[in-house]
Design an enzyme around this catalytic site. Sequence first.
Site, PDB file in Angstrom:
ATOM      1  N   HIS A   1      -2.351  -5.741  -5.290  1.00 47.56           N
ATOM      2  CA  HIS A   1      -2.287  -5.112  -3.957  1.00 47.56           C
ATOM      3  C   HIS A   1      -3.044  -3.794  -4.046  1.00 47.56           C
ATOM      4  O   HIS A   1      -4.263  -3.786  -4.258  1.00 47.56           O
ATOM      5  CB  HIS A   1      -0.812  -4.974  -3.577  1.00 47.56           C
ATOM      6  CG  HIS A   1      -0.531  -4.593  -2.168  1.00 47.56           C
ATOM      7  ND1 HIS A   1      -1.486  -4.560  -1.187  1.00 47.56           N
ATOM      8  CD2 HIS A   1       0.636  -4.209  -1.553  1.00 47.56           C
ATOM      9  CE1 HIS A   1      -0.928  -4.181  -0.043  1.00 47.56           C
ATOM     10  NE2 HIS A   1       0.357  -3.956  -0.244  1.00 47.56           N
TER      11      HIS A   1
ATOM     12  N   HIS B   1      -9.063 -12.317  -0.578  1.00 46.99           N
ATOM     13  CA  HIS B   1      -7.997 -11.727   0.231  1.00 46.99           C
ATOM     14  C   HIS B   1      -7.164 -12.858   0.801  1.00 46.99           C
ATOM     15  O   HIS B   1      -7.701 -13.906   1.147  1.00 46.99           O
ATOM     16  CB  HIS B   1      -8.611 -10.892   1.373  1.00 46.99           C
ATOM     17  CG  HIS B   1      -7.645  -9.941   1.977  1.00 46.99           C
ATOM     18  ND1 HIS B   1      -6.764 -10.310   2.959  1.00 46.99           N
ATOM     19  CD2 HIS B   1      -7.413  -8.631   1.731  1.00 46.99           C
ATOM     20  CE1 HIS B   1      -6.022  -9.260   3.286  1.00 46.99           C
ATOM     21  NE2 HIS B   1      -6.398  -8.235   2.559  1.00 46.99           N
TER      22      HIS B   1
ATOM     23  N   ASP C   1     -11.090  -2.893  -1.499  1.00 41.13           N
ATOM     24  CA  ASP C   1     -11.026  -2.186  -2.771  1.00 41.13           C
ATOM     25  C   ASP C   1     -12.298  -2.258  -3.590  1.00 41.13           C
ATOM     26  O   ASP C   1     -12.409  -1.588  -4.619  1.00 41.13           O
ATOM     27  CB  ASP C   1      -9.875  -2.750  -3.619  1.00 41.13           C
ATOM     28  CG  ASP C   1      -8.540  -2.293  -3.075  1.00 41.13           C
ATOM     29  OD1 ASP C   1      -8.470  -1.141  -2.636  1.00 41.13           O
ATOM     30  OD2 ASP C   1      -7.596  -3.093  -3.083  1.00 41.13           O
TER      31      ASP C   1
HETATM   32  N1  ACO Z   1     -11.870 -13.944  -8.585  1.00 37.71           N
HETATM   33  C1  ACO Z   1     -12.039 -15.245  -8.937  1.00 37.71           C
HETATM   34  N2  ACO Z   1     -11.399 -16.264  -8.346  1.00 37.71           N
HETATM   35  C2  ACO Z   1     -10.550 -15.960  -7.353  1.00 37.71           C
HETATM   36  C3  ACO Z   1     -10.342 -14.634  -6.924  1.00 37.71           C
HETATM   37  C4  ACO Z   1     -11.044 -13.607  -7.588  1.00 37.71           C
HETATM   38  N3  ACO Z   1     -10.883 -12.317  -7.217  1.00 37.71           N
HETATM   39  N4  ACO Z   1      -9.455 -14.640  -5.912  1.00 37.71           N
HETATM   40  C5  ACO Z   1      -9.110 -15.907  -5.713  1.00 37.71           C
HETATM   41  N5  ACO Z   1      -9.783 -16.710  -6.569  1.00 37.71           N
HETATM   42  C6  ACO Z   1      -9.743 -18.179  -6.645  1.00 37.71           C
HETATM   43  C7  ACO Z   1      -8.455 -18.657  -7.290  1.00 37.71           C
HETATM   44  O1  ACO Z   1      -8.608 -18.818  -8.678  1.00 37.71           O
HETATM   45  C8  ACO Z   1      -8.235 -19.950  -6.572  1.00 37.71           C
HETATM   46  O2  ACO Z   1      -9.145 -20.910  -7.111  1.00 37.71           O
HETATM   47  P1  ACO Z   1      -8.657 -22.439  -7.313  1.00 37.71           P
HETATM   48  O3  ACO Z   1      -8.435 -22.947  -5.924  1.00 37.71           O
HETATM   49  O4  ACO Z   1      -9.775 -23.076  -8.040  1.00 37.71           O
HETATM   50  O5  ACO Z   1      -7.384 -22.371  -8.117  1.00 37.71           O
HETATM   51  C9  ACO Z   1      -8.722 -19.675  -5.148  1.00 37.71           C
HETATM   52  O6  ACO Z   1      -9.706 -18.641  -5.294  1.00 37.71           O
HETATM   53  C10 ACO Z   1      -7.615 -19.208  -4.200  1.00 37.71           C
HETATM   54  O7  ACO Z   1      -6.976 -18.095  -4.793  1.00 37.71           O
HETATM   55  P2  ACO Z   1      -5.467 -17.679  -4.535  1.00 37.71           P
HETATM   56  O8  ACO Z   1      -4.985 -16.874  -5.713  1.00 37.71           O
HETATM   57  O9  ACO Z   1      -4.678 -18.877  -4.134  1.00 37.71           O
HETATM   58  O10 ACO Z   1      -5.625 -16.773  -3.273  1.00 37.71           O
HETATM   59  P3  ACO Z   1      -4.510 -15.799  -2.725  1.00 37.71           P
HETATM   60  O11 ACO Z   1      -4.696 -15.750  -1.266  1.00 37.71           O
HETATM   61  O12 ACO Z   1      -3.153 -16.149  -3.223  1.00 37.71           O
HETATM   62  O13 ACO Z   1      -4.880 -14.403  -3.436  1.00 37.71           O
HETATM   63  C11 ACO Z   1      -5.680 -12.264  -3.855  1.00 37.71           C
HETATM   64  C12 ACO Z   1      -5.416 -13.319  -2.779  1.00 37.71           C
HETATM   65  C13 ACO Z   1      -4.368 -11.936  -4.617  1.00 37.71           C
HETATM   66  C14 ACO Z   1      -6.127 -10.964  -3.168  1.00 37.71           C
HETATM   67  C15 ACO Z   1      -6.752 -12.782  -4.842  1.00 37.71           C
HETATM   68  O14 ACO Z   1      -7.943 -13.087  -4.132  1.00 37.71           O
HETATM   69  C16 ACO Z   1      -7.028 -11.814  -5.985  1.00 37.71           C
HETATM   70  O15 ACO Z   1      -6.303 -11.828  -6.997  1.00 37.71           O
HETATM   71  N6  ACO Z   1      -8.065 -10.933  -5.840  1.00 37.71           N
HETATM   72  C17 ACO Z   1      -8.353  -9.945  -6.846  1.00 37.71           C
HETATM   73  C18 ACO Z   1      -7.408  -8.765  -6.684  1.00 37.71           C
HETATM   74  C19 ACO Z   1      -7.747  -7.924  -5.477  1.00 37.71           C
HETATM   75  O16 ACO Z   1      -8.897  -7.563  -5.263  1.00 37.71           O
HETATM   76  N7  ACO Z   1      -6.709  -7.549  -4.705  1.00 37.71           N
HETATM   77  C20 ACO Z   1      -6.874  -6.653  -3.560  1.00 37.71           C
HETATM   78  C21 ACO Z   1      -6.521  -7.356  -2.305  1.00 37.71           C
HETATM   79  S1  ACO Z   1      -6.814  -6.285  -0.936  1.00 37.71           S
HETATM   80  C22 ACO Z   1      -5.463  -5.276  -0.876  1.00 37.71           C
HETATM   81  O17 ACO Z   1      -4.396  -5.572  -1.307  1.00 37.71           O
HETATM   82  C23 ACO Z   1      -5.653  -3.965  -0.287  1.00 37.71           C
END
Ligand code: ACO
Length: 432
Positions: free
Chosen positions: A267, A306, A362
Amino acid sequence: MADTLTITDNRTGRTYELPVEHNAIRAKDLRKITTGPEDTGLTSYDASFTNTASCVSRITYIDGDRGILRYRGYPIEQLAEKSSYLEVAYLLLNGELPTEEQYRSWAWDITHHTFVHENIKKLMDTFHHDAHPMGIFVSTVAALSTFYPEARNIADPQLRRNQVFRLIAKVPTIAAFSYRHSIGMPYVYPNNDLSYAGNLLHMMFRTTEEPYRPNQILERALDLLFILHADHEQNCSTNAMRGVGSSHVDPFSCVAAASAALWGPLHGGANEEVLKMLAEIGSVDRVPAFIRRVKAGEVRLMGFGHRIYKSYDPRARIIKDMAHQVFQVTRPSPLLEVALELERIALQEDYFISRKLYPNVDFYSGLIYQAMRFPTDMFPVLFAIPRTVGWLAQWDEMLSDPEQKIARPRQIYLGAEAREYAPRRAPAGSGK
Ligand code: ACO
């Protein structure tokens, strides 16, 4: 066409008609779908709330597919260009932009609540010298509840309003003090002649200058970042704010809980992770190898993806433009080149396109904060300062909503069936 949903339960052959309002059904209506008198009714399972609305809100609108963000109906791009953080804060809390007079009185109220009790300083002194500023922030905000016991009376709108002023006004002071403590520098008291963002820069960075005058581009950049971070509807920390607030505890305890939720790396902690990642990559020529590791599932590309935005995060676009302006008055960051190259390659790769992974807020904010001389462990604190108003607006809305009760999700129990307690037994082979 009727605004209803017809459900046939194939377990019983019975059919039910549920009303649909605002493109939603009420989960409670599912309870009437039963298989017999022993059955308490159907429930909906939604681990991590991926498709469940927990409230009705009139504060922030997001369309994740089209990359739209609006506060009280105003597009974020217009607010970013024309407004200020304090004006946006008023808008979020009150629903309308202030008149000139309303703004003056609002700004006066915030400015005149910026000081903290001297005992707060003493409390902060007790933290270890290398304590994480976010840990200090969370604890100190929680401690404020002991200084304002009347805050427990959340039913009184005037008292509620007083705590709103206090929180918005004092979070920058607590944030700056937590930083000064961590570097062993004396605390700098608020300067009421400066803007909200300018005062934070003053309390953070003033050394011997008298008076301290913040660089105007950096002051504006910080104010802009505050506007972009002010609210984001029902995210993890706001959900914590509403969940904790639903027990009717005081708002200081609620904001402490929401801040704790914000601290997590998935987050508000993500921009800190972005900088670590960029530093680890180190140079533009190492970007392709890093992308290969992301695609192999070994690491995540921090600052990408996201839960709601499935196209470019509109805040990321605004921040990216601001980064260029900031780097004209600070030293250019070598990591900006790495970030731009990462984004360029990622946006062409099928892995990211097919999963709808785009830069989020971010991805660039950490670079700006770093260029402004904020240490990385202050990043979540810098997020918590402007988000405080979003949390408070959501909290106030929740308390005014007659439909809201104490938050209490249900569960699907898959643990052991009822069994008899057995006295503790000696391990096998112990001879006892
Ligand atoms: N890098 C690589 N792969 C990713 C990323 C990433 N940053 N984010 C998602 N994916 C992939 C997952 O591995 C998954 O792939 P799969 O279907 O082959 O298993 C798919 O994309 C879907 O990902 P989920 O984790 O199900 O997506 P979710 O909506 O639950 O997660 C999140 C959202 C937590 C923000 C995620 O994208 C992430 O971890 N990002 C990196 C951390 C980040 O930047 N957080 C800031 C968010 S903005 C904020 O809070 C202000």
